[in-house]
Design a protein around this motif. Structure first.
Motif, short mmCIF file in Angstrom:
data_model
loop_
_atom_site.label_atom_id
_atom_site.label_comp_id
_atom_site.label_asym_id
_atom_site.label_seq_id
_atom_site.Cartn_x
_atom_site.Cartn_y
_atom_site.Cartn_z
N SER A 87 0.77 -1.36 -0.23
CA SER A 87 -0.05 0.01 -0.25
C SER A 87 0.84 1.05 0.19
O SER A 87 2.05 1.42 0.44
N PRO A 88 0.43 2.45 -0.58
CA PRO A 88 1.14 3.49 -0.75
C PRO A 88 1.00 4.41 0.60
O PRO A 88 1.45 5.52 0.56
N TYR A 89 0.02 4.05 1.40
CA TYR A 89 -0.46 4.87 2.68
C TYR A 89 0.66 4.55 3.81
O TYR A 89 1.12 3.61 3.74
N GLY A 90 0.61 5.63 4.67
CA GLY A 90 1.39 5.28 5.85
C GLY A 90 0.76 4.27 6.86
O GLY A 90 1.67 3.66 7.16
N LEU A 91 -0.27 4.38 6.92
CA LEU A 91 -1.32 3.27 7.47
C LEU A 91 -2.12 2.55 6.90
O LEU A 91 -3.15 3.42 6.42
N THR A 92 -2.35 1.25 6.70
CA THR A 92 -3.39 0.51 5.94
C THR A 92 -4.06 -0.43 6.83
O THR A 92 -3.23 -1.34 7.37
N LEU A 93 -5.35 -0.46 6.97
CA LEU A 93 -6.13 -1.17 7.84
C LEU A 93 -7.00 -2.19 6.91
O LEU A 93 -7.47 -1.65 5.83
N ILE A 94 -6.86 -3.26 7.39
CA ILE A 94 -7.75 -4.36 6.59
C ILE A 94 -9.12 -4.64 7.35
O ILE A 94 -9.10 -4.75 8.42
N ASN A 95 -10.32 -4.27 6.57
CA ASN A 95 -11.42 -4.46 7.33
C ASN A 95 -12.35 -5.58 6.61
O ASN A 95 -12.90 -5.53 5.58
N GLU A 96 -12.20 -6.74 7.14
CA GLU A 96 -12.70 -7.89 6.35
C GLU A 96 -14.42 -8.10 6.75
O GLU A 96 -14.93 -7.17 7.82
N LEU A 97 -14.98 -8.97 6.18
CA LEU A 97 -16.49 -9.30 6.43
C LEU A 97 -17.03 -7.93 6.09
O LEU A 97 -18.09 -7.41 6.88
N CYS A 98 -16.99 -7.22 5.07
CA CYS A 98 -17.33 -5.80 4.85
C CYS A 98 -18.09 -5.84 3.65
O CYS A 98 -17.91 -6.30 2.68
N ASN A 99 -19.42 -4.93 3.68
CA ASN A 99 -20.26 -4.62 2.82
C ASN A 99 -20.69 -5.93 2.22
O ASN A 99 -21.14 -6.22 0.88
N GLY A 100 -21.03 -7.21 2.99
CA GLY A 100 -21.69 -8.13 2.74
C GLY A 100 -20.79 -9.24 2.72
O GLY A 100 -19.57 -9.12 3.02
N ILE A 101 -21.07 -10.55 2.31
CA ILE A 101 -20.24 -11.67 2.22
C ILE A 101 -20.26 -12.48 1.10
O ILE A 101 -21.66 -12.96 0.91
N VAL A 102 -19.51 -12.61 0.20
CA VAL A 102 -19.55 -13.49 -1.15
C VAL A 102 -19.03 -14.91 -0.84
O VAL A 102 -19.25 -15.79 -1.71
N GLY A 103 -18.38 -15.31 0.15
CA GLY A 103 -18.02 -16.53 0.51
C GLY A 103 -17.25 -16.54 2.04
O GLY A 103 -16.68 -15.63 2.27
N THR A 104 -17.23 -17.58 2.56
CA THR A 104 -16.78 -17.52 3.89
C THR A 104 -15.30 -17.38 3.89
O THR A 104 -15.07 -16.28 4.60
#
Length: 436
Positions: A371-388
């Protein structure tokens, strides 16, 4: 001028509701702590984004769409600029439908209203604010849960102190992402915490927000009851809280105690990190989202025949019988495609990547590294779920629990790579726009 607003609303359902998270239909019998929808709105020079995090195991796509629609009606926030995610608590509301339990549609409708209203309240309460971010480190409460055994096989969750375990099959992500939100006078408004470990430490049949709930309790005690604590789940599809090599069985017998311990340890690192963060009253807000089309995997004829045999011969409560029913439902649904939304939001030099599945930690680490950002956070199970689970390609050949085909777990093997590629492309685009 930077404006922020935060709010939280109770979403605890009635007792006797189904509690998804395991291969049984548990009915809730009590409440350890309340469940919430927690919202953050950030606005800079008229550009606004909103985040809402729900104490649920997942958020169905139709609920996300309902939340966005209601927010669009009640505020000036563009619907597409709303990010909706779940803490993934396994002691939460009836939001999931499988072959052995059903979501409560009336509750889902109410949940969408409550989540949207949390955003609306945050929007209406926004005021001059300061925001900043930083990263702590905690490597003692999260563990890789897939292990190579001494006989060359691979097992998920092989059990504490199993003498046949050789080594973990992958890493963890010990980074504790922290976003500090204060008002213009420096008084705490809220904290966003991002960490990668499964929220499945409680068990039983009583509602509980798991360790993010205890994290919130400790932060409120330290910073004031007005402080809103949003927990965003990192890439933790193959990460849990079991210390296979050195864990003592007695430490895990009282599950409620363990969730308290985890929440307090995490809170300590969050508070330490927060105090080091420098805040600013300027942070450009940028958002991107796009759709990735994915294909479904299909079970083999041998797997189908085995499933029929298990369904005919195993007791009804046997886990392999549950898997058999799920695999046959996947076969019945057949080939096809689905669509996954990848959303990225930047606030200054902070980026948040929303992914709609339980992601293996390797993907989260790759996005953060590139990532080009100073801090990048991963937010999973976001905006629905397309597969477990979204597993690494190697994992499909190694086996274990996560790659197994079920009705809701059958995405093509390339899914993780496609998510990473799209997320990084959007991050690069946003960074370029933010520097203009």
């Amino acid at each position: 001028m930077l404006l922020c607003g935060m709010s939280e609303l109770d979403i605890t359902p009635p007792l006797d509701s189904s509690m998804p998270g395991y291969f049984i239909d548990r009915k809730s019998t009590g409440v350890i702590d309340r469940l919430y929808a927690k919202a953050l709105v950030v606005e800079q020079d008229g550009s606004t984004v909103a985040f809402v995090v729900l104490d649920t195991v997942l958020v169905p796509r139709e609920v996300v769409e309902s939340i966005r629609e209601r927010v669009g009606q009640q505020t000036d926030i563009p619907s597409k600029r709303v990010m909706v995610s779940a803490t993934h608590t396994h002691t939460g509301p009836p939001v999931s439908t499988t072959t052995f339990l059903k979501a409560d549609e009336a509750y889902l409708q109410w949940l969408a209203i409550r989540a949207a209203d949390a955003i609306t309240l945050a929007y209406r309460s926004r005021r001059a604010a300061r925001i900043g971010f930083g990263a702590g480190y905690e490597a003692d409460i999260a563990f890789h849960r897939r292990f190579f055994m001494k006989d060359g096989t691979l097992l998920t969750n092989p059990g504490l102190r199993n003498p046949n375990v050789d080594r973990p099959a992958g890493p963890i992500d010990p980074q504790v992402g922290v976003v500090r939100i204060d008002d213009a006078d420096g008084r705490p408004m809220g904290v966003v915490t991002n960490y990668a470990v499964h929220t499945d430490t409680v068990g039983g049949t009583e509602y509980c927000a798991d360790f993010p709930g205890e994290l919130s309790v400790v932060l409120k005690k330290a910073l004031g009851e007005q402080t809103v604590s949003l927990f965003m789940m990192g890439a933790s599809g193959n990460i849990n809280h079991w210390d296979v090599f050195d864990g003592r069985p007695e430490a895990y017998t009282d599950q409620s105690r363990h969730y308290l311990k985890m929440g307090r340890i995490l809170a300590g690192e969050v508070l330490k990190t927060r105090e080091k963060i420098r805040t600013s009253d300027e942070a450009k807000v940028v958002e991107r989202s796009s759709i990735v089309t994915l294909r479904y995997r299909q079970p083999t004829q041998e797997q189908i025949e085995t499933a029929h045999a298990n369904l005919a011969n195993l007791p009804e409560d046997h886990v392999e019988r549950k898997f058999a029913g799920e695999l046959l439902e996947a076969a019945r649904r057949g080939e096809g495609t689905t669509e996954a939304e990848i959303q990225t939001i930047a606030v200054g030099d902070l980026a948040i990547v929303g992914l709609p599945a339980e992601m293996f930690v390797e993907f989260g680490l790759q996005i953060k590294e590139d990532s080009p950002y100073g801090l990048t956070l991963i937010n999973e199970l976001c905006n629905g779920i397309v597969g477990t689970y979204v597993c690494t390609r190697e994992s499909y050949r190694l086996g274990g629990y996560e790659p197994r085909i079920t009705a809701s777990n059958r995405l093509q093997e390339e899914t993780g790579d496609l998510f990473v590629e799209r997320a990084l492309h959007q991050l690069d685009e946003m960074k370029a726009e933010g520097e203009c």
